[in-house]
Write an enzyme that holds these catalytic residues in place. Structure first.
Site, PDB file in Angstrom:
ATOM      1  N   GLY A 259       0.764  -1.324  -0.194  1.00 32.18           N
ATOM      2  CA  GLY A 259       0.056  -0.030   0.073  1.00 32.18           C
ATOM      3  C   GLY A 259       0.937   1.361  -0.027  1.00 32.18           C
ATOM      4  O   GLY A 259       0.464   2.381   0.586  1.00 32.18           O
TER       5      GLY A 259
ATOM      6  N   GLY B 190      -0.627   4.826  -0.820  1.00 36.30           N
ATOM      7  CA  GLY B 190      -1.704   5.240  -0.259  1.00 36.30           C
ATOM      8  C   GLY B 190      -1.335   6.402   0.621  1.00 36.30           C
ATOM      9  O   GLY B 190      -0.101   6.987   0.541  1.00 36.30           O
ATOM     10  N   GLN B 191      -2.362   7.169   1.394  1.00 38.39           N
ATOM     11  CA  GLN B 191      -2.084   8.401   2.008  1.00 38.39           C
ATOM     12  C   GLN B 191      -0.976   8.201   2.978  1.00 38.39           C
ATOM     13  O   GLN B 191       0.145   8.999   3.006  1.00 38.39           O
ATOM     14  CB  GLN B 191      -3.249   8.619   2.737  1.00 38.39           C
ATOM     15  CG  GLN B 191      -3.030  10.101   3.512  1.00 38.39           C
ATOM     16  CD  GLN B 191      -4.357  10.184   4.647  1.00 38.39           C
ATOM     17  OE1 GLN B 191      -4.901   9.252   5.071  1.00 38.39           O
ATOM     18  NE2 GLN B 191      -4.225  11.294   5.007  1.00 38.39           N
TER      19      GLN B 191
ATOM     20  N   ASP C  37       2.493  -1.801  -4.609  1.00 39.88           N
ATOM     21  CA  ASP C  37       1.196  -1.406  -4.553  1.00 39.88           C
ATOM     22  C   ASP C  37       0.468  -2.115  -5.705  1.00 39.88           C
ATOM     23  O   ASP C  37       1.339  -2.723  -6.388  1.00 39.88           O
ATOM     24  CB  ASP C  37       1.207   0.106  -4.663  1.00 39.88           C
ATOM     25  CG  ASP C  37      -0.091   0.670  -3.949  1.00 39.88           C
ATOM     26  OD1 ASP C  37      -1.475   0.041  -4.336  1.00 39.88           O
ATOM     27  OD2 ASP C  37      -0.327   1.438  -3.174  1.00 39.88           O
TER      28      ASP C  37
ATOM     29  N   ARG D  77      -1.132  -0.564  -8.071  1.00 37.64           N
ATOM     30  CA  ARG D  77      -0.749  -0.153  -9.280  1.00 37.64           C
ATOM     31  C   ARG D  77       0.600   0.939  -9.381  1.00 37.64           C
ATOM     32  O   ARG D  77       0.801   1.403  -8.026  1.00 37.64           O
ATOM     33  CB  ARG D  77      -1.889   0.994  -9.596  1.00 37.64           C
ATOM     34  CG  ARG D  77      -3.008   0.397 -10.345  1.00 37.64           C
ATOM     35  CD  ARG D  77      -4.161   1.005 -10.680  1.00 37.64           C
ATOM     36  NE  ARG D  77      -4.796   1.247  -9.399  1.00 37.64           N
ATOM     37  CZ  ARG D  77      -5.827   0.548  -9.021  1.00 37.64           C
ATOM     38  NH1 ARG D  77      -5.921  -0.748  -9.551  1.00 37.64           N
ATOM     39  NH2 ARG D  77      -6.605   0.528  -7.712  1.00 37.64           N
TER      40      ARG D  77
ATOM     41  N   ASP E 279      -0.158  -7.275  -5.438  1.00 37.62           N
ATOM     42  CA  ASP E 279      -1.621  -7.452  -4.758  1.00 37.62           C
ATOM     43  C   ASP E 279      -1.187  -8.442  -3.480  1.00 37.62           C
ATOM     44  O   ASP E 279      -0.967  -9.316  -3.644  1.00 37.62           O
ATOM     45  CB  ASP E 279      -2.348  -7.996  -5.910  1.00 37.62           C
ATOM     46  CG  ASP E 279      -3.960  -8.491  -5.015  1.00 37.62           C
ATOM     47  OD1 ASP E 279      -4.003  -8.261  -3.949  1.00 37.62           O
ATOM     48  OD2 ASP E 279      -4.655  -8.963  -5.901  1.00 37.62           O
TER      49      ASP E 279
ATOM     50  N   TYR F 291     -14.837  -2.796   7.854  1.00 37.87           N
ATOM     51  CA  TYR F 291     -13.292  -2.396   8.149  1.00 37.87           C
ATOM     52  C   TYR F 291     -12.877  -2.767   9.695  1.00 37.87           C
ATOM     53  O   TYR F 291     -11.647  -3.265   9.858  1.00 37.87           O
ATOM     54  CB  TYR F 291     -13.250  -1.076   7.663  1.00 37.87           C
ATOM     55  CG  TYR F 291     -11.991  -0.285   7.982  1.00 37.87           C
ATOM     56  CD1 TYR F 291     -10.848  -0.540   7.500  1.00 37.87           C
ATOM     57  CD2 TYR F 291     -11.750   0.897   8.938  1.00 37.87           C
ATOM     58  CE1 TYR F 291      -9.533   0.269   7.672  1.00 37.87           C
ATOM     59  CE2 TYR F 291     -10.734   1.454   9.334  1.00 37.87           C
ATOM     60  CZ  TYR F 291      -9.634   1.166   8.592  1.00 37.87           C
ATOM     61  OH  TYR F 291      -8.454   1.730   8.857  1.00 37.87           O
TER      62      TYR F 291
ATOM     63  N   LYS G   1     -10.162  -5.260  11.323  1.00 39.84           N
ATOM     64  CA  LYS G   1      -8.972  -4.809  12.170  1.00 39.84           C
ATOM     65  C   LYS G   1      -9.166  -5.427  13.469  1.00 39.84           C
ATOM     66  O   LYS G   1      -7.973  -5.605  14.079  1.00 39.84           O
ATOM     67  CB  LYS G   1      -9.136  -3.173  12.525  1.00 39.84           C
ATOM     68  CG  LYS G   1      -8.889  -2.336  10.967  1.00 39.84           C
ATOM     69  CD  LYS G   1      -7.413  -2.568  10.772  1.00 39.84           C
ATOM     70  CE  LYS G   1      -7.127  -1.747   9.622  1.00 39.84           C
ATOM     71  NZ  LYS G   1      -5.547  -2.165   8.928  1.00 39.84           N
TER      72      LYS G   1
END
Ligand code: AKB
Length: 316
Positions: free
Chosen positions: A10, A13-14, A36, A38, A51, A141, A145
């Protein structure tokens, strides 16, 4: 000392984008393998498509780069998760188990798998949720978690894998865009304030949530990962937060700098998610165990965000 080779899932990501840069500074560019789903054409450094639900490719990369640590950031966040509960459960859980299994099989030195304030639901007190409060999440989610936290503790207790985790609150930063979360408004609002002087907020007035500035979130992550193992008393995930605010409190602070900025409120389904979350959580055990202390409050966060976004219009 073992030379660490760190794989980050990831990475686009942010949090991933900023964490990868911080890890490169600490461990050297060649020792960080960003992955990631992409490719990001602007990324400079070692990047591999991955992935994280595909355990074969994960294993191949671990062997190819002789990986010693993984930071597993790839996840479908709270709001996006609700649009496809079973699909996001599959992604979040199978990627987490793949990373834990890889940690066990390849005897990795450390694994970081973040959790979230989303583990708490309506049964939790609104303010100062204790570390050990029984988590009863209302989102898929949050459920994933909680499961991930317990799997992490299981791998630590059963296999001695050094798994560490934080319950991230909403993360706010100028460096990267969030995607799919309920706390995303607190980043979007800055971009809209600068570009359009108006923001329509998808959470209602009065929705106070736990938050943290990106610099603090990265510092907390690295501090936790650097702490000696015997200082880590929590093997599920540490409560973590820096501040709490509502949309109108954030807007009013932005108005100190952009006087003609206005906000209206059009709560959507994300309001239901936010209503189930606490306004603050008690992170005193993180403060005690590895000296966690946030540096940014509301005023300094807003000033720093606006300074960066106004100085670097390409980010806004
Ligand atoms: C989200 O809003 O889903 C995330 C989180 C609090 O984990 N930012």
């Amino acid at each position: 000392m073992q030379r660490e080779k760190i794989l980050v899932t990831g990475a686009n990501g942010q949090i991933g984008k900023v964490l990868v840069a911080a890890l490169k500074k600490l461990f050297g560019n060649d020792n960080i393998i960003a992955t990631d789903l992409r490719a990001d054409n602007t990324y400079e450094g070692i990047f591999e498509l991955l992935d994280a639900t595909d355990s074969n490719t994960l294993s191949k990369l671990i062997m190819q780069y002789q990986i010693t640590q993984i930071y597993h950031l790839a996840a479908v966040l709270s709001a996006k998760g609700e649009t496809d509960p079973t699909g996001s459960w599959h992604i979040n859980m199978s990627s987490t188990l793949n990373v834990l299994e890889a940690g066990r099989i390849f005897k990795l030195s450390k694994v970081f798998i973040p959790s979230s304030i989303a583990v708490f639901g309506q049964s939790a007190p609104k303010e100062g949720v204790p570390q050990s409060f029984y988590p009863e999440p209302a989102t898929v989610y949050g459920i994933a978690k909680v499961a991930g936290e317990n799997w992490g503790a299981y791998y630590f207790n059963k296999y001695g894998l050094d798994v560490r985790s934080l319950r991230y609150p909403g993360v706010i930063g100028y460096q990267s865009a969030p995607g799919g979360g309920t706390t995303d408004y607190a980043v979007d609002i800055f971009h809209k304030a600068i570009k359009e002087k108006h923001y329509t907020c998808f959470l209602d007035k009065g929705t106070r949530l736990p938050m943290i500035y990106m610099d603090d979130a990265i510092r907390a992550t690295l501090k936790l990962m650097e702490a000696p193992s015997d200082q880590i008393s929590i093997r599920t995930a540490y409560n973590l937060q820096a501040l709490s605010f509502s949309p109108e409190e954030l807007a009013s602070e932005i108005q100190q700098y952009i006087g003609d900025f206005s906000v209206d409120y059009a709560p959507d389904f994300r309001q239901g998610i936010a209503n189930g979350w606490p306004a603050s959580i008690d992170d005193s055990i993180a403060r005690q165990d590895w000296n966690w202390k946030p540096a940014y409050g509301l005023q300094s966060l807003v000033k720093d965000m606006l300074d960066h976004l106004i100085e670097s219009p390409q980010l806004a």
